[in-house]
Design a protein around this motif. Structure first.
Motif, PDB file in Angstrom:
ATOM      1  N   VAL A 192     -20.068  -7.544  60.568  1.00  0.00           N
ATOM      2  CA  VAL A 192     -20.106  -7.347  59.124  1.00  0.00           C
ATOM      3  C   VAL A 192     -21.463  -6.793  58.712  1.00  0.00           C
ATOM      4  CG1 VAL A 192     -20.031  -8.528  56.900  1.00  0.00           C
ATOM      5  CG2 VAL A 192     -18.408  -9.152  58.701  1.00  0.00           C
ATOM      6  N   LYS A 193     -22.524  -7.408  59.208  1.00  0.00           N
ATOM      7  CA  LYS A 193     -23.869  -6.949  58.878  1.00  0.00           C
ATOM      8  C   LYS A 193     -24.086  -5.507  59.325  1.00  0.00           C
ATOM      9  CE  LYS A 193     -26.294 -11.395  59.036  1.00  0.00           C
ATOM     10  NZ  LYS A 193     -27.393 -12.151  59.666  1.00  0.00           N
ATOM     11  N   ASP A 194     -23.586  -5.196  60.511  1.00  0.00           N
ATOM     12  CA  ASP A 194     -23.786  -3.848  61.038  1.00  0.00           C
ATOM     13  C   ASP A 194     -23.150  -2.794  60.141  1.00  0.00           C
ATOM     14  OD1 ASP A 194     -25.149  -4.919  63.156  1.00  0.00           O
ATOM     15  OD2 ASP A 194     -23.497  -4.779  64.579  1.00  0.00           O
ATOM     16  N   LYS A 195     -21.959  -3.084  59.632  1.00  0.00           N
ATOM     17  CA  LYS A 195     -21.283  -2.139  58.742  1.00  0.00           C
ATOM     18  C   LYS A 195     -22.091  -1.923  57.464  1.00  0.00           C
ATOM     19  CE  LYS A 195     -16.488  -3.056  60.131  1.00  0.00           C
ATOM     20  NZ  LYS A 195     -15.179  -3.597  59.680  1.00  0.00           N
ATOM     21  N   LEU A 196     -22.562  -3.023  56.892  1.00  0.00           N
ATOM     22  CA  LEU A 196     -23.325  -2.923  55.651  1.00  0.00           C
ATOM     23  C   LEU A 196     -24.648  -2.195  55.865  1.00  0.00           C
ATOM     24  CD1 LEU A 196     -22.643  -6.458  54.190  1.00  0.00           C
ATOM     25  CD2 LEU A 196     -22.035  -4.303  53.094  1.00  0.00           C
ATOM     26  N   LEU A 197     -25.350  -2.552  56.930  1.00  0.00           N
ATOM     27  CA  LEU A 197     -26.645  -1.924  57.205  1.00  0.00           C
ATOM     28  C   LEU A 197     -26.497  -0.435  57.493  1.00  0.00           C
ATOM     29  CD1 LEU A 197     -28.343  -4.703  59.352  1.00  0.00           C
ATOM     30  CD2 LEU A 197     -29.091  -3.893  57.099  1.00  0.00           C
ATOM     31  N   ALA A 198     -25.473  -0.070  58.239  1.00  0.00           N
ATOM     32  CA  ALA A 198     -25.255   1.344  58.546  1.00  0.00           C
ATOM     33  C   ALA A 198     -25.058   2.138  57.265  1.00  0.00           C
ATOM     34  CB  ALA A 198     -24.050   1.506  59.467  1.00  0.00           C
ATOM     35  N   GLY A 199     -24.321   1.573  56.302  1.00  0.00           N
ATOM     36  CA  GLY A 199     -24.086   2.266  55.046  1.00  0.00           C
ATOM     37  C   GLY A 199     -25.333   2.389  54.199  1.00  0.00           C
ATOM     38  N   LEU A 200     -26.135   1.324  54.156  1.00  0.00           N
ATOM     39  CA  LEU A 200     -27.351   1.344  53.341  1.00  0.00           C
ATOM     40  C   LEU A 200     -28.446   2.218  53.954  1.00  0.00           C
ATOM     41  CD1 LEU A 200     -27.535  -2.401  52.243  1.00  0.00           C
ATOM     42  CD2 LEU A 200     -26.943  -0.427  50.818  1.00  0.00           C
ATOM     43  N   ARG A 201     -28.394   2.408  55.265  1.00  0.00           N
ATOM     44  CA  ARG A 201     -29.380   3.255  55.934  1.00  0.00           C
ATOM     45  C   ARG A 201     -28.999   4.741  55.899  1.00  0.00           C
ATOM     46  NH1 ARG A 201     -29.361  -0.773  61.089  1.00  0.00           N
ATOM     47  NH2 ARG A 201     -31.116  -2.157  60.541  1.00  0.00           N
ATOM     48  N   SER A 202     -27.744   5.010  55.589  1.00  0.00           N
ATOM     49  CA  SER A 202     -27.260   6.387  55.658  1.00  0.00           C
ATOM     50  C   SER A 202     -27.726   7.204  54.450  1.00  0.00           C
ATOM     51  CB  SER A 202     -25.731   6.412  55.741  1.00  0.00           C
ATOM     52  OG  SER A 202     -25.162   5.898  54.537  1.00  0.00           O
ATOM     53  N   ASP A 203     -27.528   8.498  54.528  1.00  0.00           N
ATOM     54  CA  ASP A 203     -27.862   9.400  53.432  1.00  0.00           C
ATOM     55  C   ASP A 203     -26.701  10.370  53.231  1.00  0.00           C
ATOM     56  OD1 ASP A 203     -29.157  10.818  51.453  1.00  0.00           O
ATOM     57  OD2 ASP A 203     -30.427  11.961  52.845  1.00  0.00           O
ATOM     58  N   PRO A 204     -25.929  10.239  52.147  1.00  0.00           N
ATOM     59  CA  PRO A 204     -26.103   9.294  51.043  1.00  0.00           C
ATOM     60  C   PRO A 204     -25.691   7.877  51.437  1.00  0.00           C
ATOM     61  CG  PRO A 204     -24.095  10.556  50.745  1.00  0.00           C
ATOM     62  CD  PRO A 204     -24.786  11.155  51.924  1.00  0.00           C
ATOM     63  N   LYS A 205     -26.181   6.912  50.683  1.00  0.00           N
ATOM     64  CA  LYS A 205     -25.906   5.513  50.970  1.00  0.00           C
ATOM     65  C   LYS A 205     -24.467   5.157  50.588  1.00  0.00           C
ATOM     66  CE  LYS A 205     -30.660   3.837  50.638  1.00  0.00           C
ATOM     67  NZ  LYS A 205     -31.234   5.176  50.820  1.00  0.00           N
ATOM     68  N   THR A 206     -23.887   4.239  51.354  1.00  0.00           N
ATOM     69  CA  THR A 206     -22.524   3.789  51.099  1.00  0.00           C
ATOM     70  C   THR A 206     -22.425   2.285  51.323  1.00  0.00           C
ATOM     71  OG1 THR A 206     -21.789   4.087  53.396  1.00  0.00           O
ATOM     72  CG2 THR A 206     -21.576   5.995  51.937  1.00  0.00           C
ATOM     73  N   ILE A 207     -21.440   1.678  50.703  1.00  0.00           N
ATOM     74  CA  ILE A 207     -21.018   0.318  51.024  1.00  0.00           C
ATOM     75  C   ILE A 207     -19.503   0.378  51.184  1.00  0.00           C
ATOM     76  CG2 ILE A 207     -20.850  -2.088  50.290  1.00  0.00           C
ATOM     77  CD1 ILE A 207     -23.369  -1.717  48.644  1.00  0.00           C
ATOM     78  N   PRO A 208     -18.939  -0.017  52.321  1.00  0.00           N
ATOM     79  CA  PRO A 208     -17.487   0.069  52.522  1.00  0.00           C
ATOM     80  C   PRO A 208     -16.718  -0.722  51.467  1.00  0.00           C
ATOM     81  CG  PRO A 208     -18.607  -0.319  54.608  1.00  0.00           C
ATOM     82  CD  PRO A 208     -19.643  -0.491  53.539  1.00  0.00           C
ATOM     83  N   SER A 209     -15.652  -0.141  50.971  1.00  0.00           N
ATOM     84  CA  SER A 209     -14.903  -0.752  49.863  1.00  0.00           C
ATOM     85  C   SER A 209     -14.254  -2.082  50.236  1.00  0.00           C
ATOM     86  CB  SER A 209     -13.834   0.218  49.352  1.00  0.00           C
ATOM     87  OG  SER A 209     -12.928   0.568  50.374  1.00  0.00           O
ATOM     88  N   VAL A 210     -14.118  -2.372  51.528  1.00  0.00           N
ATOM     89  CA  VAL A 210     -13.553  -3.660  51.938  1.00  0.00           C
ATOM     90  C   VAL A 210     -14.387  -4.814  51.384  1.00  0.00           C
ATOM     91  CG1 VAL A 210     -14.820  -3.761  54.127  1.00  0.00           C
ATOM     92  CG2 VAL A 210     -12.634  -4.961  53.903  1.00  0.00           C
ATOM     93  N   PHE A 211     -15.674  -4.565  51.088  1.00  0.00           N
ATOM     94  CA  PHE A 211     -16.558  -5.629  50.602  1.00  0.00           C
ATOM     95  C   PHE A 211     -16.436  -5.864  49.097  1.00  0.00           C
ATOM     96  CE2 PHE A 211     -18.570  -4.225  54.585  1.00  0.00           C
ATOM     97  CZ  PHE A 211     -18.577  -5.435  55.242  1.00  0.00           C
ATOM     98  N   PHE A 212     -15.522  -5.182  48.427  1.00  0.00           N
ATOM     99  CA  PHE A 212     -15.221  -5.516  47.035  1.00  0.00           C
ATOM    100  C   PHE A 212     -14.592  -6.903  46.916  1.00  0.00           C
ATOM    101  CE2 PHE A 212     -14.805  -0.817  45.946  1.00  0.00           C
ATOM    102  CZ  PHE A 212     -15.859  -0.815  45.047  1.00  0.00           C
TER     103      PHE A 212
END
Length: 320
Positions: free
Chosen positions: A15-35
């Motif tokens: 879970v952490k890896d998915k979130l961190l990968a999105g926040l480190r990316s450009d543009p930044k993302t957060i997967p919608s599953v975390f809604f």
């Protein structure tokens, strides 16, 4: 009634890896599953009641008429609802099925939110005591093979949730679903259709700001998993239609420069004023798109149920 939990615990590495990968990316993302924590599920239930959010108002009567058409095919089968959330839609469907047919069925709600599964399972058990219920807390994009397949199955994927996936991911989803479906298993797929852009954008920018709160709540879920202290109030909700990709995009735009600390890693993520975090897509479909998705899963389109304006469709597909 059984509830089977396959989701990783809060804070687990995947879970952490998915979130961190999105926040480190450009543009930044957060997967919608975390809604969809408990609060997110509550907010989405509120969204489905909004005047601007047209899909449920069209989908509900379509669910009833579709169930009446299929009622005899449902005997001695399993209903697998992917992304089940609350039990409102499947209740509309089941209300149209005779009790003697319901008594032969098993219902498998599959959702990432355990609280939503437990709540809906209890409500359904009280309303339809004759139906066997086996809830599965899981990300159906990753745990498809865990869904039991000993009997004829009707897979239900309502609300145009498939539209939240990228084009490539939706094709992959259909391929994976097709691999686990048996010959003559069926899929009832909700799909939001291409229409006037002003109607679409209004649905994701409601006057009460419920969608905005739902969007910002994903930051609270991020904080729970990463131990961060992101303030949702530092972001504004942005939703617009991207013509090139035929989709609504939802973003969170930073109101000021921010520095987010990841405690466990002693890492800092910089978010500049005006920078956006991409949280969700919602694709809108044509009939050609429907056929392409069916082909990807090795399915045939049996029938497309839609409203007079052709704003929303329930598509019945069968595994070849």
């Amino acid at each position: 009634m059984i509830i089977e939990d396959l989701m990783p615990r809060t804070g687990e590495s995947s879970v952490k890896d998915k979130l961190l990968a999105g926040l480190r990316s450009d543009p930044k993302t957060i997967p919608s599953v975390f809604f969809y924590d408990h609060r997110g599920s509550e907010l989405f239930e509120q969204i489905t009641q909004l005047e601007e959010y047209y899909p449920p108002m069209i989908e509900i009567p379509l669910l009833a008429s579709t169930a009446r058409k299929l009622e005899q095919d449902l005997k001695n089968c399993d209903i697998v609802e992917l992304g089940s959330g609350d039990c409102s839609k499947i209740s509309v469907f089941l209300d149209e099925v005779p009790e003697d047919v319901r008594a032969t069925m098993t219902y498998y709600p599959v959702d990432v939110c355990k609280e939503a599964i437990e709540k809906s399972a209890c409500n359904l058990h009280e309303k339809y005591p004759e139906i066997k219920i086996h809830g599965i807390t899981a990300d159906f994009l990753e745990h498809m093979e865990k869904i039991p397949g000993n009997r004829k199955r009707f897979f239900c994927f309502f609300g145009s949730t498939i539209g939240n996936l990228s084009d490539a991911r939706s094709m992959e989803f259909m391929e994976n679903l097709g691999e686990v479906m048996n010959v003559n298993d069926r899929l009832i797929l909700g799909m939001d259709m291409v229409k006037d852009i002003s109607v679409i954008e209004k649905a994701y920018n409601d006057d009460q700001g419920v969608t905005a709160e739902f969007n910002r709540n994903i930051l609270n879920v991020t904080n729970d998993h990463l131990g961060t202290d992101i303030n949702p109030a530092d972001f504004e909700h942005v939703a617009f239609f991207n013509r090139e990709y035929s989709r609504i995009e939802m973003h969170l735009r930073a109101k000021r420069d921010l520095e987010i600390t990841i405690p466990e890693l002693d890492e800092h993520i910089i978010i500049e004023k005006g920078e956006m975090i991409h949280t969700e897509n919602s694709h809108k479909y044509s009939v050609d798109d429907i056929v392409k998705l069916a082909d990807a899963g090795g399915l045939d389109v049996e029938e497309i149920f839609t409203d007079e304006k052709k704003w929303f469709s329930l598509v019945e597909m069968v595994k070849r």
